[in-house]
Design a protein around this motif. Structure first.
Motif, PDB file in Angstrom:
ATOM      1  N   PRO A  84       0.800  -1.227   0.000  1.00 39.99           N
ATOM      2  CA  PRO A  84       0.000   0.000   0.000  1.00 39.99           C
ATOM      3  C   PRO A  84       0.834   1.279   0.000  1.00 39.99           C
ATOM      4  O   PRO A  84       0.387   2.301  -0.507  1.00 39.99           O
ATOM      5  CB  PRO A  84      -0.857  -0.108   1.254  1.00 39.99           C
ATOM      6  N   ASN A 102      -3.567   4.648  -4.896  1.00 42.44           N
ATOM      7  CA  ASN A 102      -4.816   4.557  -4.150  1.00 42.44           C
ATOM      8  C   ASN A 102      -4.864   3.204  -3.429  1.00 42.44           C
ATOM      9  O   ASN A 102      -5.343   2.222  -3.985  1.00 42.44           O
ATOM     10  CB  ASN A 102      -6.021   4.711  -5.080  1.00 42.44           C
ATOM     11  N   PRO A 103      -4.374   3.135  -2.201  1.00 42.37           N
ATOM     12  CA  PRO A 103      -4.327   1.854  -1.481  1.00 42.37           C
ATOM     13  C   PRO A 103      -5.694   1.426  -0.934  1.00 42.37           C
ATOM     14  O   PRO A 103      -5.865   1.161   0.248  1.00 42.37           O
ATOM     15  CB  PRO A 103      -3.325   2.127  -0.365  1.00 42.37           C
ATOM     16  N   ASP A 104      -6.662   1.340  -1.804  1.00 39.80           N
ATOM     17  CA  ASP A 104      -8.039   0.986  -1.459  1.00 39.80           C
ATOM     18  C   ASP A 104      -8.117  -0.508  -1.130  1.00 39.80           C
ATOM     19  O   ASP A 104      -7.686  -1.347  -1.913  1.00 39.80           O
ATOM     20  CB  ASP A 104      -8.929   1.316  -2.653  1.00 39.80           C
ATOM     21  N   LEU A 105      -8.674  -0.849   0.014  1.00 47.15           N
ATOM     22  CA  LEU A 105      -8.786  -2.262   0.408  1.00 47.15           C
ATOM     23  C   LEU A 105      -9.677  -3.074  -0.531  1.00 47.15           C
ATOM     24  O   LEU A 105      -9.589  -4.302  -0.557  1.00 47.15           O
ATOM     25  CB  LEU A 105      -9.295  -2.374   1.841  1.00 47.15           C
ATOM     26  N   ASP A 106     -10.498  -2.408  -1.318  1.00 45.41           N
ATOM     27  CA  ASP A 106     -11.319  -3.133  -2.292  1.00 45.41           C
ATOM     28  C   ASP A 106     -10.479  -3.798  -3.375  1.00 45.41           C
ATOM     29  O   ASP A 106     -10.984  -4.631  -4.125  1.00 45.41           O
ATOM     30  CB  ASP A 106     -12.358  -2.212  -2.928  1.00 45.41           C
ATOM     31  N   LEU A 107      -9.191  -3.462  -3.447  1.00 46.03           N
ATOM     32  CA  LEU A 107      -8.306  -4.142  -4.392  1.00 46.03           C
ATOM     33  C   LEU A 107      -8.331  -5.648  -4.170  1.00 46.03           C
ATOM     34  O   LEU A 107      -8.182  -6.417  -5.115  1.00 46.03           O
ATOM     35  CB  LEU A 107      -6.874  -3.613  -4.269  1.00 46.03           C
ATOM     36  N   LEU A 116      -8.880   0.788  -9.817  1.00 50.18           N
ATOM     37  CA  LEU A 116      -9.152   1.642  -8.655  1.00 50.18           C
ATOM     38  C   LEU A 116      -8.097   2.753  -8.508  1.00 50.18           C
ATOM     39  O   LEU A 116      -7.604   3.030  -7.416  1.00 50.18           O
ATOM     40  CB  LEU A 116      -9.244   0.818  -7.366  1.00 50.18           C
ATOM     41  N   ASN A 154      -5.038   2.811  -9.684  1.00 48.17           N
ATOM     42  CA  ASN A 154      -3.662   2.305  -9.610  1.00 48.17           C
ATOM     43  C   ASN A 154      -3.247   1.693 -10.934  1.00 48.17           C
ATOM     44  O   ASN A 154      -4.038   1.010 -11.580  1.00 48.17           O
ATOM     45  CB  ASN A 154      -3.547   1.215  -8.534  1.00 48.17           C
TER      46      ASN A 154
END
Length: 114
Positions: free
Chosen positions: A10, A15-20, A75, A77
């Motif tokens: 991350p 964008n270190p979105d957990l939805d990845l 997302l 990235n």
């Protein structure tokens, strides 16, 4: 069954979105024609790295499809440009990082389950 492990850091992502953890395997499944399938995810034992696991019957044929699928914005990235590490293992969810072989980026040996 062989495993493909996609490791995300991350700290290196736009964008270190957990939805990845959901969107990455869904994207790869769809873009690979279901050559690979989602096999869960895990976090580093001592870090905030996330590893997405994929299962496939044919690792060699699947790697180009995985790379192609990750060569799009996901997302916010560009994962192939943002520190993603892709490794393979002969068995499902190996707990010993020495059982993984890094396939992307070629010069990297940084795959770690820590």
């Amino acid at each position: 069954m062989p495993t493909i492990a996609i490791q995300l850091n991350p700290a290196l992502l736009s964008n270190p979105d957990l939805d990845l953890r959901y969107v990455v395997p869904e994207t790869i499944e769809a873009r690979s024609g279901r050559m690979v399938s989602d096999d869960g995810f895990d976090y580093g034992r001592t870090s905030d790295r996330m590893t997405v696991f994929l299962r496939t019957a044919d690792v060699e044929a699947s790697i180009p499809a995985v790379l192609d699928a990750l060569d799009v914005e996901i997302l916010g990235n560009r994962l192939l440009e943002e520190g993603v590490i892709i490794a393979t293992a002969a068995q499902d969810h190996c707990h010993d990082e020495n059982e993984y072989t890094v396939v992307y980026p070629i010069e990297s040996r940084a795959f770690s389950l820590e």
